[in-house]
Design a protein around this motif. Structure first.
Motif, short mmCIF file in Angstrom:
data_model
loop_
_atom_site.label_atom_id
_atom_site.label_comp_id
_atom_site.label_asym_id
_atom_site.label_seq_id
_atom_site.Cartn_x
_atom_site.Cartn_y
_atom_site.Cartn_z
N SER A 10 37.39 43.41 41.06
CA SER A 10 38.07 42.59 40.05
C SER A 10 38.03 43.29 38.70
O SER A 10 37.17 44.15 38.46
N ARG A 11 38.92 42.91 37.81
CA ARG A 11 39.07 43.57 36.51
C ARG A 11 37.73 43.61 35.75
O ARG A 11 37.12 42.58 35.49
N LEU A 12 37.31 44.81 35.43
CA LEU A 12 36.03 45.04 34.76
C LEU A 12 36.15 44.74 33.27
O LEU A 12 37.06 45.21 32.60
N LYS A 13 35.19 43.96 32.75
CA LYS A 13 35.18 43.62 31.32
C LYS A 13 34.00 44.24 30.58
O LYS A 13 34.12 44.57 29.41
N ALA A 14 32.85 44.35 31.24
CA ALA A 14 31.66 44.91 30.58
C ALA A 14 30.79 45.64 31.59
O ALA A 14 30.63 45.19 32.73
N VAL A 15 30.20 46.76 31.15
CA VAL A 15 29.44 47.61 32.06
C VAL A 15 28.37 48.37 31.27
O VAL A 15 28.55 48.64 30.07
#
Length: 303
Positions: A10-15
């Motif tokens: 799924s679309r990554l927002k924070a890592v």
């Protein structure tokens, strides 16, 4: 910070992305934790710090280009902090600290500025006897797929990182999920026959596809279970040499975008043929430590 991870794509927002700064030079063989690093130390081809910094920062640039919030560890001088996936992982809204090799506990302290933003009741420490690393753990909707090694000689393998006690701990933590363990092939001496983590021989990509290496699984039935789950037509089967080069250790920004090593021509062409855009980066030097793109990233929030 409200964590949210239910899958790999799924679309990554924070890592959290690791850092290659001040990695501490070439380790002694006794300090190496995997056979591939040992192989390169012996051959005199262990990666140079400046090359690894360039590679990790190329990933940081891609993540920022795709509007991902990127956290970095605080710097520990003369210490390897590239592989953040080893030290923790997120499932749903829970941040689970890995019980990793004792020498690496300070890596957790180096991301305390991230952990302090998470509600304390969602920061989980597993029982001391539950050994686990994030590379072995894959949330997949209703499933949690877990690489493990359950034979009696577990303690004799520096490459066995997740035990049956950890599998049980995940079952206890997430009773609503189906926790499915996979026994992986281990070797302390031959990196081509060592699946260090589950993501060294398997990873979902896109909407319904996966990369897999049959030889990484000790039990063919467990490999067949995954093939049935995804469908044979949706699997990209990699070779022993491709597994050695870490073909299954790419990293998804979304169902439509994957970060991959630029030399993975066969894989990258297959991804594009399946309508997945490929952000190619140089990562062949870091691969010499038996870790690649998924190993270097600790996703915190996906849509």
């Amino acid at each position: 910070m409200k964590l949210h991870i239910n899958n790999e794509t799924s679309r990554l927002k924070a890592v959290v992305l690791g850092t290659a700064e001040s990695v501490g030079g070439i380790p002694n063989i006794s300090e190496a934790y995997d056979p591939k690093s040992i192989e390169h130390i012996k051959m005199g081809t262990y990666p140079k710090e400046e090359d690894m910094i360039r590679e990790v920062e190329s990933v940081a640039d891609v993540l920022k280009k795709h509007d991902v919030e990127v956290y970095r560890p605080k710097l520990i001088k003369n210490y390897n902090q590239i592989f953040t996936r080893d030290i923790a992982f997120v499932i749903e809204d829970k941040f689970i600290m890995a019980n990793i090799l004792p020498d690496r506990e300070q890596e957790i302290e180096a991301i305390s500025h991230v952990i302090n933003q998470i509600p304390s009741e969602n920061v989980i420490e597993l029982p001391e006897n539950a050994h686990i690393e994030g590379g072995d753990v894959m949330p997949f909707g209703d499933y949690i797929l877990v690489g493990t090694y359950t034979k009696e000689d577990y303690k004799s393998f520096i490459t066995a990182r997740t035990n049956k006690e950890a599998v049980q701990a995940l079952k206890d933590l997430f009773p609503q999920k189906k926790v499915v363990p996979f026994n992986l092939k281990k070797s302390n001496v031959e990196p081509r026959d060592n699946a260090l983590h589950l993501d060294c021989c398997f990873q979902p990509v896109g909407k319904d596809k996966a990369i897999i290496y049959k030889g990484g699984f000790l039990d063919e039935k467990e490999y067949e279970w995954l093939v049935k789950l995804f469908g044979k037509e949706n699997m990209f089967e990699i070779t022993r040499d491709e597994m050695y080069n870490m073909f299954s250790n790419v990293f998804s920004i979304s169902e439509d975008v994957v970060i991959s090593e630029r030399n993975f021509k066969r894989l990258n062409n297959w991804l594009r043929d399946n309508n997945i855009a490929v952000e190619e980066v140089p990562y062949a030097e870091i691969a010499k430590q038996e870790g690649l793109l998924r190993c270097s990233t600790l996703p915190l929030i996906r849509e």
